[in-house]
Design an enzyme around this catalytic site. Structure first.
Site, short mmCIF file in Angstrom:
data_model
loop_
_atom_site.label_atom_id
_atom_site.label_comp_id
_atom_site.label_asym_id
_atom_site.label_seq_id
_atom_site.Cartn_x
_atom_site.Cartn_y
_atom_site.Cartn_z
N SER A 65 0.80 -1.23 0.00
CA SER A 65 0.00 0.00 0.00
C SER A 65 0.83 1.27 0.00
CB SER A 65 -0.94 0.01 1.20
OG SER A 65 -0.19 -0.02 2.40
N HIS A 110 -5.31 -4.34 -1.22
CA HIS A 110 -5.14 -3.36 -2.30
C HIS A 110 -5.11 -4.05 -3.67
CE1 HIS A 110 -4.59 0.03 0.40
NE2 HIS A 110 -3.98 -0.84 1.19
N LYS A 147 -12.46 -1.48 1.19
CA LYS A 147 -11.79 -0.67 0.16
C LYS A 147 -12.58 -0.78 -1.15
CE LYS A 147 -7.32 -1.26 2.50
NZ LYS A 147 -7.43 -0.19 3.48
N1 PLP Z 1 -4.03 -5.02 5.15
C1 PLP Z 1 -3.66 -4.00 4.36
C2 PLP Z 1 -2.59 -4.23 3.33
C3 PLP Z 1 -4.29 -2.74 4.47
O1 PLP Z 1 -3.93 -1.73 3.71
C4 PLP Z 1 -5.31 -2.58 5.45
C5 PLP Z 1 -5.99 -1.28 5.64
O2 PLP Z 1 -5.45 -0.23 5.59
C6 PLP Z 1 -5.64 -3.66 6.26
C7 PLP Z 1 -4.99 -4.87 6.09
C8 PLP Z 1 -6.72 -3.55 7.27
O3 PLP Z 1 -7.95 -3.57 6.62
P1 PLP Z 1 -9.29 -3.16 7.40
O4 PLP Z 1 -9.47 -1.70 7.18
O5 PLP Z 1 -10.35 -4.00 6.80
O6 PLP Z 1 -9.04 -3.47 8.83
#
Ligand code: PLP
Length: 377
Positions: free
Chosen positions: A164, A192, A223
């Site tokens: 990300s 992502h 997302k």
């Molecule tokens: N994993 C990644 C790569 C993320 O970018 C995010 C959120 O920013 C998460 C996990 C966590 O996702 P959630 O918002 O569903 O807790």
């Protein structure tokens, strides 16, 4: 570099209203990759599910918190990813917090990319397996660590599918080849990627042709898939069965609210009906990346809608982001500890619902602001 939060008074979307009077703000920093957060059919599905199934379950799943819609959504998710089963969580953070501890024992090993998301890092901290951290996307380093990890009972390689902060994509073909050679399982976090990477938006494993080789996928509903909240694990049925028995964030936290389930379910329907939505973002991403590069900026990653505009200095990134907002473009600067020291950037995220004019306006503003603050000659 102290972080503050801007307050939005409209729906999430490419055009926003901010508290304090900012209207018609162009938004380039949401994970709303496909624009489904405000899609009329997604909203309608949320409202209908809310009316039919209520505000919430006041319970965890195994006591009295499982409705038909939760089971239906789990089935839809596993069908979407072509996996055997799926389990829902309140967030992907929870899915990542729950999986390693439930699956791995002190006799096992987990091998994790050094730039994995914070929630993977925290999930790994919670388990008692032997921990290896390999250099970012460095296959030589991963192989050396896999060799060392042969002494353990089970090996799990854990990586973000798409990272990300840098917008780069894990070399899953090579990871899966090494995993086969050293008898390891592969886990990917697809937050992502789900919904838009690959010909049908199934994710990084589809993009790189390894859908049958990746064992476990964790991803988010917060997302591209409607953007409300929620996460899941999908993979082999015995693993999902085990998580229902052992995964602490699943066992000890409330069920997903029906409205959220309804929105995500509709988002998946839309993506499974046709691949047009999944395909709709590539040209916009390409437009932004090529115009910014031509203007003299360095953009990390390849072909991913996460476009990190590299600036280096933390203060420069913060000041430029503020100046962009004064020109009606909402972007955010990232600096240490979110990214390594000296690698501050403004992360731009392209959405399928940005118009070409939106993208051109953003590039023009970047060019003006970059010149003003010395980021461009
Ligand atoms: N994993 C990644 C790569 C993320 O970018 C995010 C959120 O920013 C998460 C996990 C966590 O996702 P959630 O918002 O569903 O807790």
């Amino acid at each position: 570099t102290w972080k503050s939060e801007r307050v939005i008074t409209s729906r999430q979307g490419p055009h926003l209203r901010l508290a304090g009077g900012g209207a018609g703000i162009l938004n380039f920093c949401a994970n709303n990759y496909l624009g489904l957060s405000s899609h009329p059919e997604v909203i309608r599905a949320g409202v209908e599910t809310l009316e039919q199934f209520g505000a919430g379950l006041s319970s965890v799943r195994f006591i009295c918190g499982t409705q038909s819609i939760h089971k239906d959504l789990e089935e839809k998710i596993s069908h979407f990813h072509q996996r055997e089963d799926a389990i829902l969580y309140a967030s992907c953070f929870d899915a990542n917090a729950g999986i390693f501890e439930a699956l791995l024992t002190p006799e096992d090993a987990v091998l994790s990319d050094e730039l994995n998301h914070a929630s993977i890092i925290d999930g790994i901290r919670l388990c008692k397996a032997n921990k290896y951290r390999y250099k970012h996307m460095d296959m030589q380093d991963l192989e050396a660590k896999l060799q060392d990890a042969q002494k353990h009972r089970l090996r799990l390689v854990a990586t973000d599918g798409a990272f990300s902060m840098d917008g780069d994509i894990a070399p899953l073909k090579e990871i899966c080849r090494l995993a086969e050679k050293y008898e390891a399982l592969v886990f990917i976090d697809e937050c992502h990627a789900t919904g838009f990477l690959g010909p049908n938006g199934r994710g990084t494993d589809e993009l790189l042709g390894v859908m049958d080789k990746v064992t476990i996928i964790n991803s988010t509903l917060g997302k591209a898939l409607g953007g409300a909240a929620g996460g899941y694990t999908t993979g082999p049925k015995p693993l999902i069965d085990l998580l229902r028995q052992r995964s602490r964030p699943y066992l000890f936290s409330n069920s997903l609210p029906p409205a959220v389930v309804g929105c995500a379910s509709k988002a998946l329907d839309l993506l499974m009906e046709s691949n047009t939505i999944a395909q709709s973002m590539a040209a916009k991403t390409q437009r932004f990346r090529s115009k910014m590069t031509a203007a003299g900026f360095t953009i990390l990653g390849q072909d991913h809608p996460i476009c990190p505009v590299m600036l280096g200095d933390a203060r420069l990134a913060a000041v430029m982001a503020d100046d962009m907002l004064s020109r009606g473009i909402y972007v955010i600067g990232f600096s240490y500890p979110v990214v390594p020291k000296g690698k501050a950037r403004i992360r731009v995220q392209i959405s399928a619902v940005h118009s070409d004019e939106d993208i051109d306006r953003c590039v023009e503003a970047f060019t003006e602001v970059g010149r003003k603050h010395g980021a461009l000659p």
